[in-house]
Design an enzyme around this catalytic site. Structure first.
Site, mmCIF file in Angstrom:
data_model
loop_
_atom_site.group_PDB
_atom_site.id
_atom_site.type_symbol
_atom_site.label_atom_id
_atom_site.label_comp_id
_atom_site.label_asym_id
_atom_site.label_seq_id
_atom_site.Cartn_x
_atom_site.Cartn_y
_atom_site.Cartn_z
ATOM 1 N N CYS A 92 8.583 -76.221 -55.203
ATOM 2 C CA CYS A 92 10.032 -75.354 -54.800
ATOM 3 C C CYS A 92 10.105 -74.257 -55.291
ATOM 4 O O CYS A 92 10.604 -73.258 -54.491
ATOM 5 C CB CYS A 92 10.831 -76.269 -55.684
ATOM 6 S SG CYS A 92 11.197 -78.146 -55.278
ATOM 7 N N CYS A 115 9.903 -78.073 -60.383
ATOM 8 C CA CYS A 115 9.146 -78.244 -59.103
ATOM 9 C C CYS A 115 8.472 -77.152 -58.888
ATOM 10 O O CYS A 115 9.066 -76.070 -58.349
ATOM 11 C CB CYS A 115 10.058 -78.987 -58.093
ATOM 12 S SG CYS A 115 9.087 -78.923 -56.381
#
Length: 104
Positions: free
Chosen positions: A33, A30
């Site tokens: 993230c 991600c």
């Protein structure tokens, strides 16, 4: 340093920790993230006396993500004395996270 937790250690590290805990639900693949991670590290360094940071990788601990209704990453769930008090979805500014910490 953020603690990596799993289904086996979640209760000890979060539910029974006492005080404020931020649970960072993330995935290694991600991009948002990855952008949020240094922000969280900075917050932890500045406010480690107020809040504990734990990280949960949804790829390895999908049952925890399901239990807490995490539908997308990153998701930050804020706990106070073992109870969820708020959450933030998506990559957000440092000020938004700090504001949530101040509320707890």
């Amino acid at each position: 340093m953020a603690v990596r937790v799993s289904g086996d250690t979640f209760d000890t590290e979060v539910k029974n920790a006492g005080g404020a805990v931020i649970a960072d639900f993330y995935s290694d693949s991600c991009v948002p993230c990855k952008r949020l991670s240094p922000v969280l590290a900075e917050i932890e360094e500045e406010q480690g006396d107020k809040v504990k940071l734990v990280k949960i990788n949804i790829n390895f601990d999908a049952e925890l993500a399901e239990k807490y209704g995490v539908m997308s990453v990153p998701t930050l769930i804020f706990f106070k004395d073992g109870e969820e008090v708020s959450r933030i979805n998506g990559a957000v500014k440092k000020s938004e996270i700090v504001s949530e910490i101040e509320k707890i």
